[in-house]
Scaffold this motif. Structure first.
Motif, PDB file in Angstrom:
ATOM      1  N   TYR A 189       0.829  -0.967  -0.031  1.00  0.00           N
ATOM      2  CA  TYR A 189       0.249   0.014  -0.077  1.00  0.00           C
ATOM      3  C   TYR A 189       0.725   1.149  -0.095  1.00  0.00           C
ATOM      4  O   TYR A 189       1.786   1.425   1.057  1.00  0.00           O
ATOM      5  N   GLU A 190       0.782   1.860  -1.043  1.00  0.00           N
ATOM      6  CA  GLU A 190       1.816   3.067  -1.205  1.00  0.00           C
ATOM      7  C   GLU A 190       1.329   4.513  -1.336  1.00  0.00           C
ATOM      8  O   GLU A 190       1.724   5.581  -1.300  1.00  0.00           O
ATOM      9  N   SER A 191      -0.163   4.480  -1.512  1.00  0.00           N
ATOM     10  CA  SER A 191      -1.080   5.646  -1.490  1.00  0.00           C
ATOM     11  C   SER A 191      -0.852   6.399  -0.280  1.00  0.00           C
ATOM     12  O   SER A 191      -1.086   5.650   0.904  1.00  0.00           O
ATOM     13  N   SER A 192      -0.664   7.726  -0.150  1.00  0.00           N
ATOM     14  CA  SER A 192      -0.242   8.183   1.127  1.00  0.00           C
ATOM     15  C   SER A 192      -0.971   9.488   1.356  1.00  0.00           C
ATOM     16  O   SER A 192      -1.331  10.303   0.283  1.00  0.00           O
ATOM     17  N   GLY A 193      -1.346   9.998   2.544  1.00  0.00           N
ATOM     18  CA  GLY A 193      -1.801  11.278   2.842  1.00  0.00           C
ATOM     19  C   GLY A 193      -0.760  12.135   3.175  1.00  0.00           C
ATOM     20  O   GLY A 193       0.369  11.855   2.599  1.00  0.00           O
ATOM     21  N   ARG A 194      -0.817  13.130   3.902  1.00  0.00           N
ATOM     22  CA  ARG A 194       0.049  14.279   4.229  1.00  0.00           C
ATOM     23  C   ARG A 194       1.437  13.870   4.832  1.00  0.00           C
ATOM     24  O   ARG A 194       2.310  14.045   4.346  1.00  0.00           O
ATOM     25  N   HIS A 195       1.037  12.752   5.721  1.00  0.00           N
ATOM     26  CA  HIS A 195       2.397  12.514   6.264  1.00  0.00           C
ATOM     27  C   HIS A 195       2.487  10.736   6.524  1.00  0.00           C
ATOM     28  O   HIS A 195       3.602  10.337   6.384  1.00  0.00           O
ATOM     29  N   THR A 196       1.330   9.879   6.428  1.00  0.00           N
ATOM     30  CA  THR A 196       1.403   8.548   6.431  1.00  0.00           C
ATOM     31  C   THR A 196       0.635   8.126   5.484  1.00  0.00           C
ATOM     32  O   THR A 196      -0.177   8.669   4.944  1.00  0.00           O
ATOM     33  N   THR A 197       0.793   6.794   5.251  1.00  0.00           N
ATOM     34  CA  THR A 197       0.227   5.915   4.166  1.00  0.00           C
ATOM     35  C   THR A 197      -1.488   5.844   4.703  1.00  0.00           C
ATOM     36  O   THR A 197      -1.764   5.999   5.668  1.00  0.00           O
ATOM     37  N   SER A 198      -2.285   6.017   3.564  1.00  0.00           N
ATOM     38  CA  SER A 198      -3.572   6.315   3.701  1.00  0.00           C
ATOM     39  C   SER A 198      -4.380   4.727   3.859  1.00  0.00           C
ATOM     40  O   SER A 198      -5.431   5.092   4.993  1.00  0.00           O
ATOM     41  N   ALA A 199      -3.982   3.810   3.784  1.00  0.00           N
ATOM     42  CA  ALA A 199      -4.757   2.539   3.962  1.00  0.00           C
ATOM     43  C   ALA A 199      -4.591   2.320   5.724  1.00  0.00           C
ATOM     44  O   ALA A 199      -3.522   2.472   6.301  1.00  0.00           O
ATOM     45  N   PRO A 200      -5.733   1.829   6.235  1.00  0.00           N
ATOM     46  CA  PRO A 200      -5.654   1.787   7.647  1.00  0.00           C
ATOM     47  C   PRO A 200      -4.729   0.284   7.923  1.00  0.00           C
ATOM     48  O   PRO A 200      -5.196  -0.784   6.991  1.00  0.00           O
ATOM     49  N   PRO A 201      -4.131  -0.214   8.820  1.00  0.00           N
ATOM     50  CA  PRO A 201      -3.656  -1.525   9.174  1.00  0.00           C
ATOM     51  C   PRO A 201      -4.738  -2.643   8.869  1.00  0.00           C
ATOM     52  O   PRO A 201      -4.176  -3.591   8.113  1.00  0.00           O
ATOM     53  N   ILE A 202      -5.715  -2.394   9.248  1.00  0.00           N
ATOM     54  CA  ILE A 202      -6.838  -3.523   9.400  1.00  0.00           C
ATOM     55  C   ILE A 202      -6.962  -3.726   7.815  1.00  0.00           C
ATOM     56  O   ILE A 202      -7.653  -5.130   7.505  1.00  0.00           O
ATOM     57  N   LEU A 203      -7.040  -2.923   6.827  1.00  0.00           N
ATOM     58  CA  LEU A 203      -7.210  -3.341   5.640  1.00  0.00           C
ATOM     59  C   LEU A 203      -6.573  -4.302   5.085  1.00  0.00           C
ATOM     60  O   LEU A 203      -6.841  -5.372   4.291  1.00  0.00           O
ATOM     61  N   ALA A 204      -5.069  -4.181   5.464  1.00  0.00           N
ATOM     62  CA  ALA A 204      -4.184  -5.333   5.081  1.00  0.00           C
ATOM     63  C   ALA A 204      -4.275  -6.477   5.723  1.00  0.00           C
ATOM     64  O   ALA A 204      -3.941  -7.635   5.233  1.00  0.00           O
TER      65      ALA A 204
END
Length: 343
Positions: A189-204
């Motif tokens: 998961y490489e899509s990112s917000g301002r500071h951190t990766t967008s995907a929540p851990p539980i998704l993975a």
């Protein structure tokens, strides 16, 4: 404080809700909302296993995961009038993500992955005096990538904490990552917000058979997966002997390094029915979240609504807070609101 005091008074702000307690700014803001007769409210964003002085807070109300999390506030000498036990605020998320998670799982399975591991990292900084260095973080990728490349039935999913800089920080390990991606059994998961990766851990986590958090000194992402009942391992490379998480079973949940963890994972996957209690947090899970019902965010919303209702009724701050505590205790239990005096 003077600026925010004027701001809150001018716009008649009565509630200040925030999560960032990691600087002294929030203390000035809490004082400012108090000047306006308002209430400062802090919701717990991250799990802490031990008390940290830099997590000390000064607010009217905190929303804590559990009585254990609330107890840390006492140990680190926080100044809080009410500590409200609500559970993990993002516990509603899994039900919304299962379809997306299944798509990623099916994608890896189509390329031969029969078992899938989800790996969680905690970012790194150039100066390892203030954070884990890049070498330590590279290990979060190198060991499992080597195993994936040599094992045609194994897949891996990565949800880096900071995807924007990951490839650069990985250095030579990025070549291994690219090779694994070419097999079709590695997803990142490489899509990112301002500071951190967008995907929540539980998704993975929902896409995988097993989750591995490469640290024990930090554990929010691991907790998110464990609360959903997913087998979750922790690797205590930094050494955090006094963390609450260190009460979890050794060699079934907690490992000292990546090689021993991977050996155990491969044994688990090769054992019919798996190793009993492997990755199981049930021994302490109730102490980390006594609810686990998907309603933590609703409890927070209800409490905030009651506070606002109090102001609409023209009540004073202390009466509003006490009324909300009484209502919450009636719904969720006498032990779910702890006052400054501890009753």
């Amino acid at each position: 404080r003077f600026y925010w005091s004027l701001f809150f008074k001018r716009y008649n702000v009565k509630l200040y809700l925030f999560w960032h307690k990691y600087s002294n700014d929030h203390i000035a803001l809490s004082d400012a909302i108090n000047d306006a007769g308002g209430i400062s409210v802090l919701w717990q964003m991250a799990f802490d296993g031990i008390p940290f002085s830099e997590c000390q807070s000064s607010v009217d109300i905190t929303f804590n995961y559990s009585e254990f999390s609330s107890s840390l506030e006492t140990l680190q000498k926080s100044n809080i009038k009410q500590r409200v036990i609500v559970g993990y605020p993002k516990d509603y998320v899994p039900a919304l993500l299962k379809d997306r998670a299944r798509e990623v799982r099916e994608q890896l399975q189509a390329n031969g992955a029969e078992k899938i591991v989800f790996v969680i990292d905690e970012n790194s900084a150039d100066d390892d005096r203030w954070h884990t260095g890049h070498t330590l973080q590279q290990d979060n990728y190198r060991f499992i990538l080597e195993k994936v490349l040599e094992t045609p039935w194994l897949g891996v999913i990565f949800k880096p904490k900071a995807a924007k800089t990951l490839r650069k920080r990985l250095g030579p390990v990025d070549k291994l990552l690219c090779e694994a991606e070419e097999t079709g059994r590695c997803y990142i998961y490489e899509s990112s917000g301002r500071h951190t990766t967008s995907a929540p851990p539980i998704l993975a986590g929902l896409s995988a058979d097993l989750c591995i958090h490469g640290h024990l000194s930090a554990g929010t992402a691991a907790l998110e997966c464990a609360l959903e009942g997913l087998p979750t391992l922790l690797i205590d490379r930094e050494g955090t002997p006094f963390s609450k998480l260190n009460e979890l079973p050794k060699d079934k949940v907690i490992f000292k390094d990546w090689p021993s963890a991977i050996d155990a994972v491969m044994e688990h996957f090769s054992t019919p029915g798996g190793i009993p209690d492997f990755g199981d947090w049930s021994s302490i899970i109730n102490e980390l979240d006594p609810f686990r019902d998907g309603l933590a965010a609703k409890r927070i919303g209800d409490y905030l609504h009651w506070l606002i209702q109090g102001y609409d009724q023209g009540l004073d701050k202390e009466t509003i807070m006490e009324n909300a505590a009484v209502r919450y205790r009636k719904l969720w239990g006498e032990d779910k609101v702890l006052s400054l005096k501890g009753n």
